[in-house]
Enzyme design. Structure first.
Site, PDB file in Angstrom:
ATOM      1  N   TYR A   8      -0.511  -6.785  -5.978  1.00 43.67           N
ATOM      2  CA  TYR A   8      -1.696  -6.422  -6.655  1.00 43.67           C
ATOM      3  C   TYR A   8      -1.631  -6.970  -8.029  1.00 43.67           C
ATOM      4  O   TYR A   8      -2.595  -7.188  -8.774  1.00 43.67           O
ATOM      5  CB  TYR A   8      -2.015  -5.032  -6.664  1.00 43.67           C
ATOM      6  CG  TYR A   8      -2.328  -4.147  -5.560  1.00 43.67           C
ATOM      7  CD1 TYR A   8      -2.767  -5.050  -4.214  1.00 43.67           C
ATOM      8  CD2 TYR A   8      -2.223  -3.000  -5.165  1.00 43.67           C
ATOM      9  CE1 TYR A   8      -3.082  -4.591  -3.169  1.00 43.67           C
ATOM     10  CE2 TYR A   8      -2.598  -2.273  -4.216  1.00 43.67           C
ATOM     11  CZ  TYR A   8      -2.966  -3.058  -2.913  1.00 43.67           C
ATOM     12  OH  TYR A   8      -3.366  -2.390  -1.853  1.00 43.67           O
TER      13      TYR A   8
ATOM     14  N   LYS B 216       8.843  -4.546   4.769  1.00 42.94           N
ATOM     15  CA  LYS B 216       8.783  -5.597   5.914  1.00 42.94           C
ATOM     16  C   LYS B 216      10.078  -6.486   5.781  1.00 42.94           C
ATOM     17  O   LYS B 216       9.696  -7.693   5.550  1.00 42.94           O
ATOM     18  CB  LYS B 216       7.525  -6.185   6.039  1.00 42.94           C
ATOM     19  CG  LYS B 216       6.299  -5.232   6.366  1.00 42.94           C
ATOM     20  CD  LYS B 216       6.606  -4.964   7.986  1.00 42.94           C
ATOM     21  CE  LYS B 216       6.018  -6.159   8.953  1.00 42.94           C
ATOM     22  NZ  LYS B 216       6.342  -5.990  10.417  1.00 42.94           N
TER      23      LYS B 216
ATOM     24  N   ASP C  30       4.872  -1.365   9.506  1.00 41.26           N
ATOM     25  CA  ASP C  30       3.922  -1.023  10.735  1.00 41.26           C
ATOM     26  C   ASP C  30       4.395  -0.051  11.484  1.00 41.26           C
ATOM     27  O   ASP C  30       3.657   0.872  12.039  1.00 41.26           O
ATOM     28  CB  ASP C  30       3.933  -2.484  11.343  1.00 41.26           C
ATOM     29  CG  ASP C  30       5.243  -3.197  11.749  1.00 41.26           C
ATOM     30  OD1 ASP C  30       6.046  -2.569  11.144  1.00 41.26           O
ATOM     31  OD2 ASP C  30       5.145  -4.085  12.443  1.00 41.26           O
TER      32      ASP C  30
ATOM     33  N   ASP D  45      -0.243   1.965  -0.632  1.00 37.15           N
ATOM     34  CA  ASP D  45      -1.706   1.983  -0.637  1.00 37.15           C
ATOM     35  C   ASP D  45      -2.216   2.585   0.618  1.00 37.15           C
ATOM     36  O   ASP D  45      -3.065   3.427   0.982  1.00 37.15           O
ATOM     37  CB  ASP D  45      -2.381   0.637  -1.120  1.00 37.15           C
ATOM     38  CG  ASP D  45      -3.926   1.129  -1.542  1.00 37.15           C
ATOM     39  OD1 ASP D  45      -4.268   2.155  -1.307  1.00 37.15           O
ATOM     40  OD2 ASP D  45      -4.473   0.068  -2.070  1.00 37.15           O
TER      41      ASP D  45
ATOM     42  N   ASP E 296      -2.990   6.787   2.595  1.00 36.87           N
ATOM     43  CA  ASP E 296      -4.547   6.985   3.151  1.00 36.87           C
ATOM     44  C   ASP E 296      -4.097   7.596   4.485  1.00 36.87           C
ATOM     45  O   ASP E 296      -5.054   8.414   4.969  1.00 36.87           O
ATOM     46  CB  ASP E 296      -5.405   5.980   3.073  1.00 36.87           C
ATOM     47  CG  ASP E 296      -5.993   5.765   1.641  1.00 36.87           C
ATOM     48  OD1 ASP E 296      -5.419   6.529   0.870  1.00 36.87           O
ATOM     49  OD2 ASP E 296      -7.062   4.864   1.621  1.00 36.87           O
TER      50      ASP E 296
END
Length: 325
Positions: free
Chosen positions: A27, A78, A111, A135, A139
């Site tokens: 970001y 990752k 993942d 992020d 959620d």
């Protein structure tokens, strides 16, 4: 801690912390932007960048929090396809081997972590991860409780001289489409205040009092629109706030855990900011909770002035207290 929406034992009574790095990663990395290619196509560019200091800073907080809980940390990246992920894993493992061997550390791909949160969430206690994955995973974790309106959050700065700057707010953003309708869920805001008491004021008793009050009200079958179930009692934002406030009063009277003046004369914390959505009546609930916590003062403003208030601001979006050292 999840009130569960009837999804079975897999999702009941979770207690997971997702610790997300907030100031680095994709970001904020450079280069970034949109450019036109010679053949007329357009190309969008974002850069995932992390340094040792950014990773170690988050890792330390994660391990320190885990020490006060189940001593389990999952570090998520990752590393199989991203160099930033390789660096993340190496730095976290190095930090773990040097200072936190007594903590159970597991490395997990992002993942797989997303899948495991849905499949078997109780394996997790503290998750540490970067900005992008945090992020997404926060959620997912929020929805396991039934709604984003259930989840508190804390943004924690570096610890300096035993003090840490912090900002507490619901994990969700604004919801202008429901503003003024008295249907928003205030629980995330209330639990953010409980988190403030626990992490910044080190007052577990009052924090747990508030958490227990929320659980008791949900246990009695009261629900706002976002977590409504068949056979439960639908209530408004203000109704939910009143029910929880009354439960706090009842529990505090019964078990006598609200602090006296001796607890507030030795507050040791950095700047703290509490944000509440005024459209969801969070302002009034926050004021009530502070008044309960600081009831020996004539009023909240008196307390803020005595402790060096930078400002007390109320507008359409938020209500802030910023307390000095």
């Amino acid at each position: 801690r999840s009130p569960s929406r009837g999804l079975g034992d897999v999702y009941k009574r979770q207690d997971i912390i997702v610790l997300r790095e907030l100031t680095g990663g994709i970001y904020f990395g450079e280069p970034r932007g949109i450019r036109k290619l010679p053949d007329g196509q357009r190309e969008g560019i974002n850069t995932e960048v992390y340094t040792t200091n950014e990773i170690v800073r988050l890792g330390k907080v994660g391990f320190e929090i885990a020490e006060q809980r189940k001593k389990i940390v999952h570090s998520v990246e990752k590393a199989n396809v991203m160099e930033s992920g390789i660096l993340w894993r190496e730095e976290i493992m190095k930090l773990h081997s040097e200072k936190y061997k007594h903590i159970d550390l597991s490395n997990m791909y992002a993942d797989n972590c997303a899948m495991q949160l849905v499949k078997q969430p109780k394996q997790f206690d503290v998750i540490i991860t970067g900005n992008l994955f945090g992020d997404i995973l926060s959620d997912i974790s929020a929805e396991l409780t039934g709604s984003l309106g259930m989840l508190p959050s804390a943004s924690l700065g570096d610890e300096v001289n035993g003090k840490r700057k912090a900002l507490y707010e619901p994990v969700h953003g604004s919801a202008p489409d429901i503003a003024g309708k008295n249907i928003a869920n205030p629980i995330a805001m209330i639990l953010s205040f409980a988190m403030f008491l626990k992490l910044s004021l080190k007052n577990n008793k009052v924090s747990e009092l508030i958490e227990s009050s929320v659980e008791n009200v949900l246990g009695k079958g009261y629900r706002t629109k976002d977590i409504m179930q068949s056979g439960k009692n639908l209530v408004t934002t203000s109704d939910m706030g009143s029910l929880i406030s009354e439960e706090i009063k009842n529990l505090s009277t019964a078990i006598g855990v609200l602090p006296g003046s001796s607890d507030t004369t030795s507050l040791r914390y950095g700047k703290v900011c509490i944000l509440a959505d005024a459209d969801s009546d969070g302002l009034h609930i926050a004021t009530l909770l502070c008044a309960l916590f600081l009831r020996h003062f004539k009023n909240l403003v008196d307390f803020l002035e005595r402790n060096g208030c930078d400002y007390l601001r109320y507008n359409i979006a938020m209500y802030c207290y910023i307390l000095k050292n």
